[in-house]
Motif scaffolding. Structure first.
Motif, mmCIF file in Angstrom:
data_model
loop_
_atom_site.group_PDB
_atom_site.id
_atom_site.type_symbol
_atom_site.label_atom_id
_atom_site.label_comp_id
_atom_site.label_asym_id
_atom_site.label_seq_id
_atom_site.Cartn_x
_atom_site.Cartn_y
_atom_site.Cartn_z
ATOM 1 N N MET A 1 0.830 -1.197 0.000
ATOM 2 C CA MET A 1 0.000 0.000 0.000
ATOM 3 C C MET A 1 0.874 1.260 0.000
ATOM 4 S SD MET A 1 -2.997 1.147 -0.002
ATOM 5 C CE MET A 1 -3.869 2.613 0.340
ATOM 6 N N LEU A 2 1.914 1.262 0.823
ATOM 7 C CA LEU A 2 2.775 2.445 0.851
ATOM 8 C C LEU A 2 3.495 2.625 -0.474
ATOM 9 C CD1 LEU A 2 4.277 2.473 4.420
ATOM 10 C CD2 LEU A 2 2.677 4.075 3.405
ATOM 11 N N LYS A 3 3.846 1.518 -1.119
ATOM 12 C CA LYS A 3 4.503 1.610 -2.417
ATOM 13 C C LYS A 3 3.557 2.284 -3.409
ATOM 14 C CE LYS A 3 7.515 -1.619 -3.587
ATOM 15 N NZ LYS A 3 8.104 -2.856 -4.053
ATOM 16 N N PHE A 4 2.272 1.914 -3.348
ATOM 17 C CA PHE A 4 1.280 2.541 -4.231
ATOM 18 C C PHE A 4 1.145 4.025 -3.913
ATOM 19 C CE2 PHE A 4 -3.048 4.103 -4.673
ATOM 20 C CZ PHE A 4 -3.152 4.070 -6.058
ATOM 21 N N ILE A 5 1.065 4.374 -2.646
ATOM 22 C CA ILE A 5 0.900 5.772 -2.254
ATOM 23 C C ILE A 5 2.108 6.586 -2.690
ATOM 24 C CG2 ILE A 5 0.749 7.329 -0.254
ATOM 25 C CD1 ILE A 5 -0.955 5.095 1.073
ATOM 26 N N GLU A 63 -10.317 19.815 -5.281
ATOM 27 C CA GLU A 63 -9.345 18.880 -4.731
ATOM 28 C C GLU A 63 -8.818 18.004 -5.862
ATOM 29 O OE1 GLU A 63 -10.411 17.686 -0.212
ATOM 30 O OE2 GLU A 63 -11.669 16.763 -1.724
ATOM 31 N N VAL A 64 -7.522 17.712 -5.814
ATOM 32 C CA VAL A 64 -6.940 16.756 -6.739
ATOM 33 C C VAL A 64 -6.994 15.402 -6.050
ATOM 34 C CG1 VAL A 64 -4.858 16.040 -7.949
ATOM 35 C CG2 VAL A 64 -5.465 18.462 -7.823
ATOM 36 N N LYS A 65 -7.547 14.433 -6.758
ATOM 37 C CA LYS A 65 -7.734 13.106 -6.184
ATOM 38 C C LYS A 65 -7.173 12.053 -7.130
ATOM 39 C CE LYS A 65 -12.094 14.524 -4.041
ATOM 40 N NZ LYS A 65 -13.515 14.189 -3.852
ATOM 41 N N SER A 66 -6.889 10.892 -6.572
ATOM 42 C CA SER A 66 -6.466 9.744 -7.351
ATOM 43 C C SER A 66 -7.309 8.562 -6.904
ATOM 44 C CB SER A 66 -4.985 9.456 -7.100
ATOM 45 O OG SER A 66 -4.623 8.262 -7.743
ATOM 46 N N ALA A 67 -8.043 7.981 -7.848
ATOM 47 C CA ALA A 67 -8.869 6.820 -7.523
ATOM 48 C C ALA A 67 -8.282 5.587 -8.186
ATOM 49 C CB ALA A 67 -10.306 7.033 -7.999
ATOM 50 N N ARG A 68 -8.377 4.486 -7.476
ATOM 51 C CA ARG A 68 -7.835 3.226 -7.968
ATOM 52 C C ARG A 68 -8.983 2.225 -8.108
ATOM 53 N NH1 ARG A 68 -3.886 -0.537 -4.769
ATOM 54 N NH2 ARG A 68 -5.088 0.356 -3.067
ATOM 55 N N PHE A 69 -8.990 1.507 -9.243
ATOM 56 C CA PHE A 69 -10.019 0.522 -9.537
ATOM 57 C C PHE A 69 -9.355 -0.789 -9.916
ATOM 58 C CE2 PHE A 69 -11.673 4.686 -10.333
ATOM 59 C CZ PHE A 69 -12.998 4.647 -9.898
ATOM 60 N N ASP A 70 -10.009 -1.914 -9.572
ATOM 61 C CA ASP A 70 -9.428 -3.200 -9.954
ATOM 62 C C ASP A 70 -9.686 -3.470 -11.434
ATOM 63 O OD1 ASP A 70 -12.028 -4.273 -10.227
ATOM 64 O OD2 ASP A 70 -11.916 -5.392 -8.348
ATOM 65 N N ALA A 71 -9.200 -4.601 -11.935
ATOM 66 C CA ALA A 71 -9.313 -4.939 -13.355
ATOM 67 C C ALA A 71 -10.769 -5.059 -13.808
ATOM 68 C CB ALA A 71 -8.566 -6.236 -13.640
ATOM 69 N N ASP A 77 -9.871 2.446 -3.773
ATOM 70 C CA ASP A 77 -9.668 3.545 -2.833
ATOM 71 C C ASP A 77 -9.465 4.856 -3.573
ATOM 72 O OD1 ASP A 77 -7.026 3.376 -3.760
ATOM 73 O OD2 ASP A 77 -6.249 2.532 -1.914
ATOM 74 N N THR A 78 -9.494 5.925 -2.803
ATOM 75 C CA THR A 78 -9.247 7.264 -3.326
ATOM 76 C C THR A 78 -8.230 7.931 -2.408
ATOM 77 O OG1 THR A 78 -11.507 7.405 -4.134
ATOM 78 C CG2 THR A 78 -10.293 9.471 -3.971
ATOM 79 N N ILE A 79 -7.253 8.602 -3.007
ATOM 80 C CA ILE A 79 -6.236 9.326 -2.240
ATOM 81 C C ILE A 79 -6.352 10.797 -2.590
ATOM 82 C CG2 ILE A 79 -3.768 9.649 -1.820
ATOM 83 C CD1 ILE A 79 -3.422 6.689 -2.625
ATOM 84 N N ARG A 108 -5.290 12.017 2.507
ATOM 85 C CA ARG A 108 -6.505 11.405 3.049
ATOM 86 C C ARG A 108 -6.800 10.208 2.156
ATOM 87 N NH1 ARG A 108 -10.453 15.478 2.627
ATOM 88 N NH2 ARG A 108 -11.327 14.544 0.764
ATOM 89 N N ILE A 109 -6.996 9.053 2.763
ATOM 90 C CA ILE A 109 -7.232 7.827 2.015
ATOM 91 C C ILE A 109 -8.623 7.311 2.380
ATOM 92 C CG2 ILE A 109 -6.431 5.477 1.568
ATOM 93 C CD1 ILE A 109 -3.642 6.544 2.637
ATOM 94 N N GLU A 110 -9.455 7.177 1.354
ATOM 95 C CA GLU A 110 -10.820 6.696 1.555
ATOM 96 C C GLU A 110 -10.974 5.351 0.865
ATOM 97 O OE1 GLU A 110 -13.014 9.876 -0.254
ATOM 98 O OE2 GLU A 110 -12.589 11.254 1.395
#
Length: 153
Positions: A1-5, A63-71, A77-79, A108-110
């Motif tokens: 997770m930290l590697k992704f962040i 706000e600038v956000k980054s959302a991650r989705f699976d395949a 999650d959203t950062i 902030r991680i949701e």
């Protein structure tokens, strides 16, 4: 997770710090309905795939956000990178009392489990806080995953 962040933080810096990089791609068809429903009115900045996951960087409500989705297009999650001084007061007070002089980059991680905060206090350490601003643990921050960065075009 930290590697992704750490990877996403790096991508955010480049997305806004350099006009020379063009990350934008189309949102995959299996992700688009979920993204549009969850982030109504968002302005997409970039979309890319890293290790089979779809990462979308966008702006919503200043706000600038980054959302991650699976395949399969399921939201993971959203950062959100917080502006200086906008972290919860309890986190700012904790940093002042325990890490004087280190304002830290706050994310902030949701996700489905709720909201947490991650504060980078050095290049190798980060503090995790729960939604109420209580520090829960100190984490080692790995170096940025070069294989993840190589997938960004």
């Amino acid at each position: 997770m930290l590697k992704f962040i750490a990877s996403i933080s790096f991508v955010l810096v480049f997305a806004f710090g350099s006009q020379a990089f063009a990350f934008s791609q189309s949102i995959p068809a299996n992700v688009k309905p979920t993204f549009e429903q969850k982030f109504t009115g968002a302005k997409v900045i970039s979309c890319h795939e890293i290790n089979g996951e779809h990462n979308i960087i966008f702006q919503q409500e200043n706000e600038v956000k980054s959302a991650r989705f699976d395949a399969n297009g399921k939201w993971i999650d959203t950062i959100i990178s917080l502006n200086p001084g906008t972290a919860p007061t309890k986190i700012i007070e904790y940093l002042a009392a325990n890490h004087e002089g280190k304002s830290g980059h706050v994310r902030r991680i949701e996700n489905e489990s709720g909201t947490t905060f991650l504060v980078f206090i050095s290049e190798t350490k980060a503090l995790r806080f729960d939604n109420d601003g209580n520090m829960t643990k100190e984490e080692d921050v790995s170096s940025i995953d070069e294989s993840a960065l190589s997938t960004i075009k």
